[in-house]
Scaffold this motif. Structure first.
Motif, PDB file in Angstrom:
ATOM      1  N   ALA A 242     -24.235   7.052  -7.754  1.00 19.64           N
ATOM      2  CA  ALA A 242     -24.073   7.497  -6.529  1.00 19.64           C
ATOM      3  C   ALA A 242     -22.799   6.847  -5.708  1.00 19.64           C
ATOM      4  N   LEU A 243     -22.820   5.625  -5.785  1.00 19.08           N
ATOM      5  CA  LEU A 243     -21.788   4.810  -5.098  1.00 19.08           C
ATOM      6  C   LEU A 243     -20.312   5.253  -5.510  1.00 19.08           C
ATOM      7  N   ILE A 244     -20.219   5.241  -6.793  1.00 18.14           N
ATOM      8  CA  ILE A 244     -19.040   5.510  -7.377  1.00 18.14           C
ATOM      9  C   ILE A 244     -18.568   7.142  -7.195  1.00 18.14           C
ATOM     10  N   LEU A 245     -19.375   7.847  -7.279  1.00 15.62           N
ATOM     11  CA  LEU A 245     -19.085   9.343  -7.118  1.00 15.62           C
ATOM     12  C   LEU A 245     -18.873   9.524  -5.608  1.00 15.62           C
ATOM     13  N   ILE A 246     -19.436   8.811  -4.608  1.00 13.37           N
ATOM     14  CA  ILE A 246     -18.858   8.851  -3.406  1.00 13.37           C
ATOM     15  C   ILE A 246     -17.525   8.454  -3.110  1.00 13.37           C
TER      16      ILE A 246
ATOM     17  N   SER B 174     -12.923  11.216 -20.472  1.00 17.37           N
ATOM     18  CA  SER B 174     -12.111  10.076 -20.649  1.00 17.37           C
ATOM     19  C   SER B 174     -13.020   9.059 -21.499  1.00 17.37           C
ATOM     20  N   ILE B 175     -12.053   8.789 -22.682  1.00 11.90           N
ATOM     21  CA  ILE B 175     -12.966   7.687 -23.696  1.00 11.90           C
ATOM     22  C   ILE B 175     -12.920   6.357 -22.674  1.00 11.90           C
ATOM     23  N   SER B 176     -11.633   5.841 -22.353  1.00 13.97           N
ATOM     24  CA  SER B 176     -11.392   4.656 -21.725  1.00 13.97           C
ATOM     25  C   SER B 176     -12.330   4.504 -20.395  1.00 13.97           C
ATOM     26  N   GLY B 177     -12.547   5.732 -19.892  1.00 18.89           N
ATOM     27  CA  GLY B 177     -13.416   5.636 -18.451  1.00 18.89           C
ATOM     28  C   GLY B 177     -14.772   5.303 -19.015  1.00 18.89           C
ATOM     29  N   ALA B 178     -15.307   5.992 -20.109  1.00 21.52           N
ATOM     30  CA  ALA B 178     -16.599   5.966 -20.501  1.00 21.52           C
ATOM     31  C   ALA B 178     -16.919   4.344 -21.008  1.00 21.52           C
ATOM     32  N   LEU B 179     -15.913   3.760 -21.854  1.00 15.00           N
ATOM     33  CA  LEU B 179     -16.205   2.306 -22.100  1.00 15.00           C
ATOM     34  C   LEU B 179     -16.224   1.408 -20.911  1.00 15.00           C
ATOM     35  N   ALA B 180     -15.562   1.704 -19.728  1.00 17.91           N
ATOM     36  CA  ALA B 180     -15.611   0.808 -18.737  1.00 17.91           C
ATOM     37  C   ALA B 180     -16.774   1.144 -18.016  1.00 17.91           C
ATOM     38  N   ALA B 181     -17.183   2.228 -17.827  1.00 17.98           N
ATOM     39  CA  ALA B 181     -18.513   2.493 -17.242  1.00 17.98           C
ATOM     40  C   ALA B 181     -19.630   2.090 -17.936  1.00 17.98           C
TER      41      ALA B 181
ATOM     42  N   VAL C  58     -24.985   9.169 -17.522  1.00 13.69           N
ATOM     43  CA  VAL C  58     -24.681   8.436 -16.175  1.00 13.69           C
ATOM     44  C   VAL C  58     -23.303   7.805 -16.722  1.00 13.69           C
ATOM     45  N   GLY C  59     -23.186   7.206 -17.759  1.00 12.77           N
ATOM     46  CA  GLY C  59     -21.885   6.535 -18.183  1.00 12.77           C
ATOM     47  C   GLY C  59     -20.559   7.371 -18.225  1.00 12.77           C
ATOM     48  N   VAL C  60     -20.740   8.457 -18.847  1.00 13.70           N
ATOM     49  CA  VAL C  60     -19.782   9.438 -18.996  1.00 13.70           C
ATOM     50  C   VAL C  60     -19.326  10.084 -17.696  1.00 13.70           C
ATOM     51  N   VAL C  61     -20.591  10.110 -16.714  1.00 11.32           N
ATOM     52  CA  VAL C  61     -20.129  10.885 -15.354  1.00 11.32           C
ATOM     53  C   VAL C  61     -19.423   9.638 -14.210  1.00 11.32           C
ATOM     54  N   ILE C  62     -19.828   8.479 -14.501  1.00  9.92           N
ATOM     55  CA  ILE C  62     -19.197   7.397 -13.722  1.00  9.92           C
ATOM     56  C   ILE C  62     -17.665   7.187 -14.351  1.00  9.92           C
ATOM     57  N   GLY C  63     -17.571   7.193 -15.546  1.00  9.39           N
ATOM     58  CA  GLY C  63     -16.433   6.944 -16.206  1.00  9.39           C
ATOM     59  C   GLY C  63     -15.217   7.965 -16.020  1.00  9.39           C
TER      60      GLY C  63
END
Length: 199
Positions: A184-188, A149-156, A140-145
């Motif tokens: 779901a909200l972030i992917l929308i 993206s490594i920085s996206g995964a950290l933020a997520a 879930v964290g990888v998908v949200i980030g």
């Protein structure tokens, strides 16, 4: 030779197969791990006390995140990894062994997972499949980030941790859904994830 999502799904499938084989051959014993003596005890924070080992785990994770950032963004190896993720054919044309590079990245990922298991062991015991519940949250964290993206995964991961914790405190009946509602909200809002490009 496949993209990130297919690699993730194939790896997860291999995990399921390996777990079943391990269960048949070795059983499902649970083992407790003692907290090291120098990390036992707790820190008094006024109205509550916090275990020293948990503070150590937080510090270790922050150090690993900083180290990973420095390796990926400030070293020659990191430059090759970023280039290989962006344009594999161009990197291969420059004479870099992309297959070996991907093996190094995969081995580093396995080492980080093993280290995470060692750090988590005193807090949750050691048992077969102990990473199963965390694996879904990590996905879930990888998908949200943003996949890749490594920085996206950290933020997520920080965002997921906050939502999960506050969800359990304030909305205990919906605590199991809070992380997935966030996804779901972030992917929308951003189907490509929080960080679509970069590392």
């Amino acid at each position: 030779q496949r993209d990130h999502l297919q690699q993730v799904l194939m790896t997860y499938a291999l995990i399921l197969v390996a777990e079943e084989v391990r269960s048949i051959l070795a059983g499902n014993d649970v083992h407790g791990v003692q907290v090291p003596g120098w990390l036992s005890g707790s820190v008094d924070l006024g109205m509550m006390s916090y275990p020293v080992y948990n503070l150590f785990a937080c510090a270790a994770c922050l150090l690993v995140a900083l180290g990973l950032y420095l390796v990926v963004n400030k070293t020659r190896l990191g430059m090759m990894i970023r280039a290989g993720a962006s344009n594999r054919d161009m990197v291969r044309g420059l004479g870099i062994n992309v297959t070996l590079l991907y093996r190094i990245v995969f081995a580093a990922g396995v080492a980080l997972a093993a280290m995470a298991g060692m750090i988590a062991a005193p807090m949750s015991s050691v048992y077969p499949g102990m990473g199963g519940g965390i694996l879904i949250i990590c996905f879930v964290g990888v998908v949200i980030g943003g996949i890749g993206s490594i920085s996206g995964a950290l933020a997520a991961s920080l965002l997921v941790g906050l939502v999960d914790t506050f969800g359990k405190v304030f909305f205990s009946q919906l605590s199991g859904l809070s992380v997935y509602l966030l996804m779901a909200l972030i992917l929308i809002w951003r189907p490509q994830g929080l960080v679509s490009k970069g590392y």
